[in-house]
Design a protein around this motif. Structure first.
Motif, mmCIF file in Angstrom:
data_model
loop_
_atom_site.group_PDB
_atom_site.id
_atom_site.type_symbol
_atom_site.label_atom_id
_atom_site.label_comp_id
_atom_site.label_asym_id
_atom_site.label_seq_id
_atom_site.Cartn_x
_atom_site.Cartn_y
_atom_site.Cartn_z
ATOM 1 N N GLU A 126 -1.130 -4.410 -12.446
ATOM 2 C CA GLU A 126 -1.036 -3.640 -11.206
ATOM 3 C C GLU A 126 -2.395 -3.067 -10.802
ATOM 4 O OE1 GLU A 126 1.085 0.438 -9.470
ATOM 5 O OE2 GLU A 126 1.673 -0.364 -11.411
ATOM 6 N N GLN A 127 -3.111 -2.503 -11.754
ATOM 7 C CA GLN A 127 -4.406 -1.887 -11.434
ATOM 8 C C GLN A 127 -5.440 -2.931 -11.032
ATOM 9 O OE1 GLN A 127 -4.278 1.420 -11.258
ATOM 10 N NE2 GLN A 127 -2.203 1.243 -12.054
ATOM 11 N N ARG A 158 -1.960 -2.954 -16.458
ATOM 12 C CA ARG A 158 -3.223 -3.657 -16.231
ATOM 13 C C ARG A 158 -3.124 -4.586 -15.029
ATOM 14 N NH1 ARG A 158 -5.046 -8.677 -17.471
ATOM 15 N NH2 ARG A 158 -7.283 -8.940 -17.899
ATOM 16 N N THR A 175 -3.050 9.160 -14.920
ATOM 17 C CA THR A 175 -2.867 7.892 -15.631
ATOM 18 C C THR A 175 -1.716 7.995 -16.624
ATOM 19 O OG1 THR A 175 -5.219 7.367 -15.395
ATOM 20 C CG2 THR A 175 -4.005 6.173 -17.088
ATOM 21 N N ARG A 211 -8.600 2.891 -9.193
ATOM 22 C CA ARG A 211 -7.960 1.910 -10.074
ATOM 23 C C ARG A 211 -8.844 1.590 -11.287
ATOM 24 N NH1 ARG A 211 -2.569 1.175 -8.566
ATOM 25 N NH2 ARG A 211 -2.445 1.431 -6.320
ATOM 26 N N ALA A 227 -4.858 -4.196 -7.453
ATOM 27 C CA ALA A 227 -5.340 -3.244 -6.444
ATOM 28 C C ALA A 227 -6.863 -3.177 -6.440
ATOM 29 C CB ALA A 227 -4.743 -1.867 -6.710
ATOM 30 N N LEU A 228 -7.472 -3.329 -7.608
ATOM 31 C CA LEU A 228 -8.930 -3.282 -7.713
ATOM 32 C C LEU A 228 -9.572 -4.464 -6.990
ATOM 33 C CD1 LEU A 228 -11.483 -2.007 -8.947
ATOM 34 C CD2 LEU A 228 -11.023 -3.305 -11.034
ATOM 35 N N ALA A 243 -8.575 4.475 -13.592
ATOM 36 C CA ALA A 243 -7.285 4.491 -14.277
ATOM 37 C C ALA A 243 -7.279 3.513 -15.459
ATOM 38 C CB ALA A 243 -6.167 4.148 -13.294
ATOM 39 N N LEU A 244 -7.870 2.349 -15.270
ATOM 40 C CA LEU A 244 -7.932 1.370 -16.360
ATOM 41 C C LEU A 244 -8.754 1.890 -17.533
ATOM 42 C CD1 LEU A 244 -8.307 -1.954 -14.363
ATOM 43 C CD2 LEU A 244 -6.551 -1.491 -16.082
ATOM 44 N N THR A 303 1.664 7.545 -15.161
ATOM 45 C CA THR A 303 1.993 6.158 -14.846
ATOM 46 C C THR A 303 2.318 5.381 -16.120
ATOM 47 O OG1 THR A 303 0.531 6.221 -12.919
ATOM 48 C CG2 THR A 303 1.177 4.051 -13.732
ATOM 49 N N PRO A 359 -10.164 1.208 -4.917
ATOM 50 C CA PRO A 359 -10.588 0.474 -6.108
ATOM 51 C C PRO A 359 -11.299 1.347 -7.130
ATOM 52 C CG PRO A 359 -11.925 -0.148 -4.210
ATOM 53 C CD PRO A 359 -10.775 0.657 -3.693
#
Length: 269
Positions: free
Chosen positions: A167-168, A165, A48, A185, A171-172, A188-189, A51, A182
C-alpha cells in the motif's frame, strides 16, 4: 496463523509511541524547532502504529484517532516548516536597500508561527478532550494483559507487513499533486521497518528509501515555503493598500521581499 501475539506486541509499541508524543507535548506546544521536530517524529510513529496494528482495535475508533492525529501532524508540519524558514531568513545579510523588506518578512513569519502554535494547541486539546489517549491505553492494556506472553506468529506478521508495504509503495510511486503524500509514505515505511525490526522479519524495503525521503522532504519544504512567502507578501500588499490607500511606501518593502524569495530559490534549488 494467530494474530494475538502480534497484536499484543503492537499494543506495547502503540502505548510507547503514545507516551512519547504525550511527553513531547506535556507542557503545551514545544518552544523550539528541536522540540517540534521531536513531537513530529513521535506523531508519525504513532500514526504508523495505528496502521500496522489497526486490526486489534475497533475500526471506527481507529478511523477517528487517525483523523485527529492527522490534524496534529499537519499543525506540527506547518509550525516546524515556519520555524525552519524563520531561522533561514534571520541568518540572511541583505544589503541596505533590501533590509526593510527582509525584516518585514521576518516579522510576518514570526506572527504566522504564533498562529500555527495556536492551531497546534487547539488540535492537541481536542485530541485530549475526546479522551483518545486514555481510550488507546485501555484497549491496548487488554491485549498486553491477555496475550503479552504469547510469541508473535512470524507468518501473520509477515503478511501484515507485505500488505502495508504494498500500500505504501503504491502511493509512493503514484503521481501526487504535491510531494507531501509520497513524503509521508516514505516516512511510514521507514518507521514501520524500525517498529518491526525486533521481530526479525525479512523486511524488504527499498535501499534508497532514506535518500528518497530526504529529497521529497526538501522539495516539500521548498514548495511550501515559497507559497507561504508569496501569500504573506500578497497579504502585506493588501494591508498596505487598506491602511494608506496607495502602495508608494510598499515598493521598498516589496523590493527586499522579492530579493529574499530569490535568495531562497537559489538556496533550495
Amino acid at each position: 496463523m494467530r494474530r494475538e501475539g502480534y497484536q499484543a506486541y503492537g499494543a506495547r509499541r502503540i502505548t510507547e509511541c503514545l507516551c512519547a508524543l504525550s511527553e513531547r507535548m506535556a507542557s503545551g506546544v514545544p518552544a523550539d524547532i528541536q522540540g517540534v521536530r521531536a513531537a513530529l517524529d513521535a506523531a508519525h510513529r504513532l500514526q504508523t502504529c495505528l496502521t500496522l496494528f489497526a486490526r486489534g482495535y475497533p475500526t471506527p475508533r481507529v478511523a477517528l484517532w487517525k483523523r485527529r492525529l492527522r490534524r496534529i501532524l499537519r499543525a506540527l508540519y506547518a509550525l516546524h516548516d515556519c520555524l525552519r524558514l524563520i531561522e533561514w531568513v534571520a541568518a540572511q545579510q541583505p544589503a541596505s536597500e533590501h533590509r526593510a523588506g527582509v525584516q518585514r518578512a521576518l516579522l510576518r513569519l514570526q506572527q504566522h508561527s504564533e498562529r500555527q502554535r495556536q492551531t497546534l494547541q487547539r488540535a492537541w486539546e481536542r485530541w485530549n478532550a475526546q479522551h483518545i489517549p486514555s481510550e488507546i491505553r485501555g484497549l491496548s492494556r487488554r491485549w498486553i494483559e491477555s496475550f503479552g506472553d504469547e510469541a508473535v506468529d512470524p507468518a501473520y506478521a509477515q503478511r501484515v507487513w507485505q500488505l502495508f508495504r504494498r500500500e505504501q509503495l503504491a502511493a509512493l510511486e503514484a503521481g501526487a499533486a504535491t510531494p507531501a503524500v509520497p513524503c509521508g509514505r516514505a516516512r511510514a515505511l521507514l518507521d514501520a521497518c524500525d517498529l518491526l525490526a525486533p521481530l526479525n522479519l525479512p523486511l524488504d524495503c527499498p535501499n534508497d528509501l532514506q535518500a528518497r525521503l530526504e529529497t521529497l522532504d526538501a522539495l516539500r519544504f521548498r514548495e511550501g515555503s515559497l507559497r507561504l512567502l508569496t501569500e504573506l507578501l500578497d497579504a502585506e500588499r493588501a494591508r498596505e493598500q487598506a491602511h494608506t490607500g496607495n502602495l508608494r511606501a510598499f515598493t521598498r518593502i516589496q523590493k527586499g521581499w522579492v530579493w529574499l524569495v530569490g535568495q531562497f530559490q537559489r538556496f533550495s534549488a
